[in-house]
Scaffold this active site. Structure first.
Site, PDB file in Angstrom:
ATOM      1  N   GLN A 106       1.135  -3.531  -9.500  1.00  0.00           N
ATOM      2  CA  GLN A 106      -0.221  -3.117  -9.874  1.00  0.00           C
ATOM      3  C   GLN A 106      -1.197  -4.283  -9.751  1.00  0.00           C
ATOM      4  O   GLN A 106      -0.863  -5.297  -9.140  1.00  0.00           O
ATOM      5  CB  GLN A 106      -0.219  -2.542 -11.303  1.00  0.00           C
ATOM      6  CG  GLN A 106       0.182  -1.080 -11.353  1.00  0.00           C
ATOM      7  CD  GLN A 106      -0.831  -0.192 -10.631  1.00  0.00           C
ATOM      8  OE1 GLN A 106      -1.894  -0.625 -10.210  1.00  0.00           O
ATOM      9  NE2 GLN A 106      -0.474   1.082 -10.465  1.00  0.00           N
ATOM     10  N   CYS A 163       4.330  17.908  21.710  1.00  0.00           N
ATOM     11  CA  CYS A 163       5.028  18.074  20.434  1.00  0.00           C
ATOM     12  C   CYS A 163       6.158  19.089  20.625  1.00  0.00           C
ATOM     13  O   CYS A 163       5.967  20.121  21.261  1.00  0.00           O
ATOM     14  CB  CYS A 163       4.052  18.571  19.371  1.00  0.00           C
ATOM     15  SG  CYS A 163       4.825  18.889  17.780  1.00  0.00           S
ATOM     16  N   ASP A 165       3.968   8.095   1.445  1.00  0.00           N
ATOM     17  CA  ASP A 165       3.877   9.520   1.114  1.00  0.00           C
ATOM     18  C   ASP A 165       2.407   9.878   1.047  1.00  0.00           C
ATOM     19  O   ASP A 165       1.569   9.017   0.762  1.00  0.00           O
ATOM     20  CB  ASP A 165       4.507   9.812  -0.254  1.00  0.00           C
ATOM     21  CG  ASP A 165       3.555   9.484  -1.385  1.00  0.00           C
ATOM     22  OD1 ASP A 165       3.429   8.293  -1.725  1.00  0.00           O
ATOM     23  OD2 ASP A 165       2.896  10.406  -1.911  1.00  0.00           O
ATOM     24  N   ASP A 168       7.869  10.723  -8.336  1.00  0.00           N
ATOM     25  CA  ASP A 168       6.931   9.788  -8.959  1.00  0.00           C
ATOM     26  C   ASP A 168       7.124   9.877 -10.468  1.00  0.00           C
ATOM     27  O   ASP A 168       7.951  10.648 -10.946  1.00  0.00           O
ATOM     28  CB  ASP A 168       5.500  10.114  -8.533  1.00  0.00           C
ATOM     29  CG  ASP A 168       4.969  11.371  -9.205  1.00  0.00           C
ATOM     30  OD1 ASP A 168       5.785  12.106  -9.800  1.00  0.00           O
ATOM     31  OD2 ASP A 168       3.761  11.619  -9.130  1.00  0.00           O
ATOM     32  N   SER A 169       6.378   9.093 -11.211  1.00  0.00           N
ATOM     33  CA  SER A 169       6.623   9.013 -12.649  1.00  0.00           C
ATOM     34  C   SER A 169       5.785   9.993 -13.437  1.00  0.00           C
ATOM     35  O   SER A 169       6.017  10.212 -14.610  1.00  0.00           O
ATOM     36  CB  SER A 169       6.284   7.612 -13.131  1.00  0.00           C
ATOM     37  OG  SER A 169       4.899   7.402 -12.942  1.00  0.00           O
ATOM     38  N   GLY A 170       4.790  10.570 -12.796  1.00  0.00           N
ATOM     39  CA  GLY A 170       3.821  11.375 -13.526  1.00  0.00           C
ATOM     40  C   GLY A 170       2.607  10.546 -13.907  1.00  0.00           C
ATOM     41  O   GLY A 170       1.593  11.076 -14.352  1.00  0.00           O
ATOM     42  N   GLY A 171       2.705   9.232 -13.727  1.00  0.00           N
ATOM     43  CA  GLY A 171       1.625   8.335 -14.147  1.00  0.00           C
ATOM     44  C   GLY A 171       0.362   8.483 -13.322  1.00  0.00           C
ATOM     45  O   GLY A 171      -0.731   8.273 -13.818  1.00  0.00           O
ATOM     46  N   PHE A 172       0.524   8.861 -12.069  1.00  0.00           N
ATOM     47  CA  PHE A 172      -0.647   8.959 -11.214  1.00  0.00           C
ATOM     48  C   PHE A 172      -1.656   9.963 -11.750  1.00  0.00           C
ATOM     49  O   PHE A 172      -2.866   9.822 -11.546  1.00  0.00           O
ATOM     50  CB  PHE A 172      -0.241   9.334  -9.788  1.00  0.00           C
ATOM     51  CG  PHE A 172      -1.378   9.173  -8.827  1.00  0.00           C
ATOM     52  CD1 PHE A 172      -1.606   7.962  -8.207  1.00  0.00           C
ATOM     53  CD2 PHE A 172      -2.247  10.227  -8.577  1.00  0.00           C
ATOM     54  CE1 PHE A 172      -2.681   7.810  -7.349  1.00  0.00           C
ATOM     55  CE2 PHE A 172      -3.326  10.069  -7.719  1.00  0.00           C
ATOM     56  CZ  PHE A 172      -3.539   8.857  -7.105  1.00  0.00           C
ATOM     57  N   CYS A 198       4.511  24.471  18.129  1.00  0.00           N
ATOM     58  CA  CYS A 198       3.958  24.166  19.456  1.00  0.00           C
ATOM     59  C   CYS A 198       4.762  24.834  20.564  1.00  0.00           C
ATOM     60  O   CYS A 198       4.227  25.137  21.624  1.00  0.00           O
ATOM     61  CB  CYS A 198       3.894  22.655  19.669  1.00  0.00           C
ATOM     62  SG  CYS A 198       2.563  21.901  18.701  1.00  0.00           S
ATOM     63  N   GLY A 217      -1.637   1.647  -7.023  1.00  0.00           N
ATOM     64  CA  GLY A 217      -3.020   1.329  -7.365  1.00  0.00           C
ATOM     65  C   GLY A 217      -3.945   1.190  -6.175  1.00  0.00           C
ATOM     66  O   GLY A 217      -5.045   0.677  -6.292  1.00  0.00           O
ATOM     67  N   CYS A 251       7.765  20.666  18.118  1.00  0.00           N
ATOM     68  CA  CYS A 251       8.003  21.463  16.900  1.00  0.00           C
ATOM     69  C   CYS A 251       8.015  22.952  17.252  1.00  0.00           C
ATOM     70  O   CYS A 251       7.529  23.367  18.306  1.00  0.00           O
ATOM     71  CB  CYS A 251       6.945  21.171  15.838  1.00  0.00           C
ATOM     72  SG  CYS A 251       5.373  22.012  16.068  1.00  0.00           S
ATOM     73  N   ASP A 263       3.732   3.744 -14.693  1.00  0.00           N
ATOM     74  CA  ASP A 263       2.830   2.594 -14.655  1.00  0.00           C
ATOM     75  C   ASP A 263       1.502   2.938 -15.318  1.00  0.00           C
ATOM     76  O   ASP A 263       1.154   4.106 -15.454  1.00  0.00           O
ATOM     77  CB  ASP A 263       2.625   2.096 -13.214  1.00  0.00           C
ATOM     78  CG  ASP A 263       2.125   3.193 -12.273  1.00  0.00           C
ATOM     79  OD1 ASP A 263       2.243   4.377 -12.625  1.00  0.00           O
ATOM     80  OD2 ASP A 263       1.637   2.853 -11.184  1.00  0.00           O
ATOM     81  N   HIS A 293       3.957  21.935  11.944  1.00  0.00           N
ATOM     82  CA  HIS A 293       3.453  21.018  12.980  1.00  0.00           C
ATOM     83  C   HIS A 293       3.033  19.679  12.385  1.00  0.00           C
ATOM     84  O   HIS A 293       3.354  18.621  12.931  1.00  0.00           O
ATOM     85  CB  HIS A 293       2.278  21.615  13.748  1.00  0.00           C
ATOM     86  CG  HIS A 293       1.619  20.593  14.619  1.00  0.00           C
ATOM     87  ND1 HIS A 293       2.155  20.212  15.826  1.00  0.00           N
ATOM     88  CD2 HIS A 293       0.541  19.790  14.415  1.00  0.00           C
ATOM     89  CE1 HIS A 293       1.413  19.220  16.332  1.00  0.00           C
ATOM     90  NE2 HIS A 293       0.429  18.957  15.502  1.00  0.00           N
TER      91      HIS A 293
END
Lengths: 395, 430
Positions: free
Chosen positions: A196, A311, A273, A97-101, A316, A223, A313, A152, A341
Site C-alpha cells: 500500500q 481471433c 485482474d 480478494d479480501s473484501g477490502g476494496f 469469431c 491502491g 474464439c 488491507d 470474445h
C-alpha cells in the site's frame, strides 16, 4: 504437491532489456502461465459462461469476490458445498480478494477502525457486517481459493491526506500479521500481502519492505488504478517491482486495459485482474488490438466480418459483427458471445506477450503493439516514459 | 424436404419423419417433435457453443419474424441462409410469423397487411413484403402469411375477417412462391384460421388450395401467444383440433404452436399433431423453474416442476433431476442454480435452459417411443396425474409469475444496467 508449498514459482525466461519475465506458477488447482490476466467472476460465476466454456478458452485462474460471496450464498452454504470450486464446478485455480476494496467503492457505507471495516450490506436486509482481518481470512478459508488476499486498509488513491495514508499503510501491515495468524489452511492456500502507500514513494517502499519480511509466496500491488494519473500510476508500479523479490509473483490489482497490461508487464508484473473486459461485453463492446468496437453503432449493421478475423474464439468463428449488432444489449446471448470474445482477447494478448518474451522478441512486440494502437505514433507520454524507464524505445 | 407419415390416420397419434432435406441427405427428423424456439435468432440464453454442449443431434430452429424482422437489410446483402446468419448452421430453419413465447397484441388490422409488433414498433406485413423476407432469409421451412389473431373469446366478425385474410394471403404467397428463386425447395406450410368456430374453420380449409406444394398445415388462431397459453385446457381446444385434422389430407404435416403445458401437448399428439415448439421451456426458465415432470410411462413421481428460486433449494447439492444426463444436471447443483437465480446472475437461466430444453427433447423422444409401443395413453395418464396433483399453490404461483412478465427482453436490458455489482476498478485510459 508438497504440503509445505502450495505455490511454486519458476521464472522460465526474462526479457534482456526490460523487467518482463515469463514464469510458471504451480498452484493446488493447476498450473498458471504468467504474465496472466485473471477474469473476474465476482459472484462465483464468470458472467454467464459455463466452466466448460472457460476450459475451452484456456482460462487457468479466475477471481472471485469475498465480500459478495460472504453475503450470498454465505459461509455456511459454501462450507456445506465443500468450497467454491465444488459449488461452481470449477477445477482450475481461483483467487479471492479480501473484501477490502469495497471500502473505497462503498466508503459512504463503511467505517474503518483498527478492529476492521464496518459495512452496511447492500441487500434488502441492510444488515451491518464488521469485516475484520480474521473474519476475511475465515471466509476465504471456506471459499478455498488457491490464492487469498490479506484485508488491507484502503485509502482513496487520489487522497491528499498524508496522515491517513500513513496510518493506512502501517495498519495494512498490522492487519497482514493478523491475517497470517488466523490463516488456517497454509498447506493449500497462499496468502498475498498487499503493498500500500498510494502515491507516496516513501510509504510504498516502506510497505513493500515490511511485507517482504513475512513468510509469503507472492505480493499484490494495491491502491492503484483508482483515478490517479497514469504518470503517477506507472511510477508506483515501477517502484514496487524494483523492490519486490524476483523469485515471487507480483500481482497488480484492478488493471486490465491492453495497453496497461503491455506496459506493466515490461515493468515486471506477473498477474492482473479487471472487470472491464467482461463488463464492457455486457454493454455491447468487443475488444480488438486497436481498441474496442461498440457493436451497437450503425456502421456494423451490415458488417459481415467477424469481430476479429485473427481471433480463434467460438464467437469469431461463428458470428458476424452484423448479427452481434442486431442482438447486442437486447438478448443475453449477446453478452455471452462478447464475454467469450473479450476473455479470449485478454488471454491471447497475454499468450502473445509470453511467447515474445520466450523468443526474446518482447521489445519488438511492444513496439509493434503500440504502433497498431497508435498508427500516427501519437503515443501517450506516460507510455513513452514508462517504457523508457525499462529501456524500451518506441518506434 | 418431404414429410412421410407411417400411418394415414386422422385423429390418432402417429409417427412420421421429415426426410430428403436439401444438402442433408442422411438427416431424418422424426415426428412428433418440437422445434427449438428462438428470439432474435438464438435459443434464449444459449450461444452456439453452448448449444453444442446441449445436444449433438440436428434440430429445427423456429425463427419468429417478429424478433428477426430487423435483419432485413443485412439479409439482403448476406449470401447465406438465416440459420447461418444466426450462427446455427447445423440446424434446419423454420420461419414463423408471430412469436409463440410472447403475447401478440390483438387488433390493429389494416387492409392487406397484418401488424407485427417488433421491438421497434408496429410493422405492417403484406403477403408481398413477407415473401420478400422469405426469399432473403432462405429458410428450409416456412409458414405462409396468415391472420391468426383470434382466441376463444373472439367475436364472429373478427373470426370471419381472419379467415378471409388468411385465404387471401395464402393465395398471394403461393403465387409469389412460384416466382421466387432460392426458396423453391423450401418446405411450405399453410395456416388454417377460424378461431373456435367450426364453420369458419371449414370455410378456411375449403378456401385455401390444398395442393401438393403445401407440405403441412398450422392450426392457427387458437390463442394470442405468450405465457397464458399454458393455462388453456385441452377440453377447450379439442373440438377445433379434431375438426380441422379430420378435414385435412392425412399425408400433410400438422403443426400447433404456443407454450402449451405438457398435458395438452400429449392430448394434441393423441389427436395427431406432429409439430410443436419449445417456447414452453422458455417461459418456464424465465420464472426460474426447472421441468421435472415424468417422461417415462413407468417413471417415478417427481414434482411436475421445481421453482429453484425457493429457499428449499439453498442447501440442496443434488442435481435438478436425478438421472438426467444433461450438462446442468451432471455438473451443477440445485443449490448453485438457486444461488445464481437469486443473485440474478446470467448463468442461472443458461443452466435452466440447458436442462429444460434437454428434458423437453427427451419428452418428445419418449412420446415417439410410446406411440411405437402403444403406451402413449399410459404416459398421458402419468403426466396428467402428476400435473393435477401438483396443481397446488406453488404451481399456480409459478404460472402466474410467467403471466405477469411483460417483455423479458426489456426486463433484461434494464437488468444489465442494474446487475453490475462488481467493483469498478478500471479508470478509463486515454
Amino acid at each position: 504437491m508438497s504440503s509445505r508449498h502450495p505455490l511454486v514459482f519458476h521464472v522460465l525466461a526474462e526479457c534482456k532489456i526490460s523487467k518482463a519475465r515469463v514464469s510458471k506458477m504451480i498452484l493446488p488447482h493447476g498450473e498458471v502461465d504468467t504474465p496472466v490476466f485473471m477474469p473476474v467472476g465476482t459472484q462465483g460465476t464468470l458472467k454467464g459462461l459455463l466452466t466448460e466454456q472457460l476450459d475451452n478458452l484456456g482460462v487457468q485462474i479466475m477471481l472471485a469476490n469475498t465480500y459478495h460471496l460472504g453475503i450470498k450464498p454465505g459461509v455456511e452454504i459454501l462450507k456445506k458445498a465443500g468450497g467454491l470450486h465444488k459449488f461452481m464446478n470449477w477445477n482450475c485455480a481461483l483467487l479471492t480478494d479480501s473484501g477490502g476494496f469495497q471500502m473505497v467503492s462503498l466508503l459512504k457505507l463503511a467505517v474503518i477502525t483498527e478492529k476492521g471495516v464496518q459495512f452496511r450490506s447492500l441487500n434488502a436486509s441492510k444488515s451491518e457486517i464488521v469485516l475484520t482481518p480474521e473474519h476475511s481470512i475465515e471466509i476465504q478459508n471456506v471459499i478455498g481459493a488457491d490464492i487469498i488476499m490479506q484485508l488491507d486498509d484502503v485509502v482513496k488513491t487520489t487522497s491528499s491526506d498524508d496522515k491517513r495514508i500513513e496510518e493506512a499503510m502501517y495498519r495494512t501491515t498490522r492487519w497482514l500479521d493478523r491475517c497470517m495468524q488466523s490463516h488456517k489452511r497454509v498447506e493449500d492456500q497462499n496468502i498475498f500481502p498487499i503493498v500500500q502507500g498510494t502515491l507516496n514513494t516513501k510509504l510504498r517502499s516502506l510497505s513493500a519492505k515490511a511485507h517482504m519480511k513475512r513468510d509469503v509466496r507472492g505480493f499484490a500491488i494495491g491502491g492503484l488504478s483508482g483515478g490517479e494519473s497514469k504518470d503517477e500510476f506507472w511510477k508506483m508500479v515501477n517502484l514496487s517491482t524494483d523492490i519486490l523479490p524476483k523469485n515471487k509473483p507480483r500481482y497488480l490489482m484492478g488493471v486490465g486495459f491492453a495497453i496497461d497490461l503491455v506496459v506493466c508487464t515490461a515493468l515486471g508484473v506477473d498477474m492482473y485482474d479487471c472487470v472491464f473486459p467482461t463488463r464492457t461485453a455486457r454493454f455491447g463492446c468487443a475488444l480488438v488490438m486497436t481498441g474496442q468496437l461498440n457493436l451497437k453503432q450503425k456502421m456494423y449493421k451490415t458488417d459481415l466480418t467477424p469481430i476479429d478475423k485473427d481471433c480463434d474464439c467460438s464467437t469469431c468463428k461463428t458470428y458476424t459483427r452484423s448479427y452481434l449488432h442486431h442482438i447486442a444489449t437486447i438478448h443475453t446471448v449477446s453478452c455471452h458471445l462478447l464475454t467469450v470474445h473479450n476473455v479470449a482477447f485478454q488471454l491471447r494478448l497475454m499468450r502473445n506477450i509470453r511467447e515474445s518474451i520466450k523468443e526474446n522478441k518482447f521489445v519488438e512486440f511492444v513496439q509493434s503493439f503500440m504502433v497498431d494502437l497508435h498508427p500516427n505514433k501519437d503515443y501517450p507520454n506516460w507510455v513513452i516514459d514508462a517504457l523508457q524507464a525499462v529501456g524500451i524505445q518506441l518506434k | 424436404m418431404k414429410f412421410i407419415v407411417e400411418s394415414l390416420t386422422k385423429n390418432a397419434p402417429r409417427l412420421g419423419a421429415l426426410r430428403e432435406i436439401e444438402n442433408r441427405p442422411n438427416l431424418v427428423l422424426e415426428t412428433p417433435m418440437a422445434m427449438l424456439y428462438t428470439r432474435g435468432g438464438s435459443i434464449p440464453h444459449i450461444t452456439n457453443e453452448v448449444f453444442k454442449l446441449l445436444t449433438q443431434k440436428s434440430q429445427i430452429i423456429q425463427i419468429p419474424l417478429v424478433s428477426t424482422y430487423n435483419f432485413e437489410d443485412v439479409m439482403s446483402v448476406y449470401k447465406g441462409t438465416i440459420a447461418e446468419f444466426v450462427g446455427m448452421k447445423e440446424c434446419i430453419s423454420c420461419l414463423t410469423v408471430q412469436d409463440p413465447g410472447d403475447h401478440t397484441l390483438p387488433g390493429y388490422h389494416v387492409e392487406n397487411s397484418i401488424p407485427l409488433w417488433t421491438r421497434h414498433g408496429k410493422v405492417l406485413i403484406s403477403a408481398k413484403s413477407y415473401m420478400n423476407l422469405v426469399s432473403l432469409f432462405k429458410p428450409d421451412m416456412y409458414y405462409l402469411l396468415s391472420d391468426g389473431d383470434t382466441n376463444i373469446s373472439s367475436p364472429a366478425k373478427r373470426i370471419r375477417k381472419s379467415v378471409q385474410n388468411t385465404i387471401k394471403y395464402h393465395k398471394q404467397c403461393i403465387d409469389t412462391h412460384e416466382n421466387l428463386t432460392g426458396v423453391k425447395n423450401s418446405f411450405m406450410m399453410g395456416a388454417i384460421a377460424g378461431g373456435y368456430d367450426l364453420k369458419a374453420r371449414k370455410e378456411c380449409i375449403d378456401g385455401i388450395c390444398q395442393n401438393d406444394s403445401i407440405g403441412g398445415y398450422l392450426i392457427d388462431g387458437l390463442h394470442n401467444n405468450g405465457p397464458e397459453v399454458e393455462l388453456l385446457a385441452a377440453d377447450e381446444i379439442n373440438p377445433v383440433v379434431v375438426f380441422v385434422i379430420n378435414n385435412l389430407q392425412p399425408t400433410k404435416l400438422r403443426a400447433i404452436h404456443g407454450c402449451w403445458n405438457p398435458v395438452v401437448i400429449l392430448k394434441l399428439v393423441q389427436l395427431g399433431v406432429d409439430l410443436f415448439d419449445t417456447s414452453y421451456c422458455y417461459i418456464v426458465t424465465e420464472r426460474s423453474c426447472a421441468l421435472t415432470f415424468t417422461i417415462d410411462a413407468n417413471g417415478n413421481d417427481e414434482k411436475f416442476e421445481l421453482n429453484l428460486r425457493q429457499a428449499d433449494f439453498a442447501e440442496d447439492f443434488g442435481p435438478i433431476l436425478p438421472g438426467c444426463t444433461c450438462l446442468a444436471c451432471s455438473k451443477y447443483s440445485r443449490a448453485y442454480i438457486h444461488y445464481l437465480v437469486n443473485v440474478q446472475e446470467l448463468l442461472g437461466p443458461v443452466l435452466l435452459t440447458i436442462h429444460n430444453v434437454h428434458h423437453y427433447m427427451r419428452f418428445f423422444e419418449s412420446i415417439r417411443q410410446c406411440i411405437g409401443n402403444g403406451t402413449l395413453s399410459l404416459l398421458e395418464e402419468k403426466v396428467g396425474n402428476q400435473f393435477h396433483s401438483s396443481k397446488h399453490v406453488d404451481q399456480q404461483d409459478n404460472v402466474l409469475a410467467s403471466c405477469e412478465r411483460v417483455d423479458s427482453a426489456d426486463a433484461f436490458a434494464s437488468a444489465v444496467l442494474e446487475m453490475d455489482r462488481d467493483n469498478i476498478t478500471a479508470s478509463v485510459s486515454s
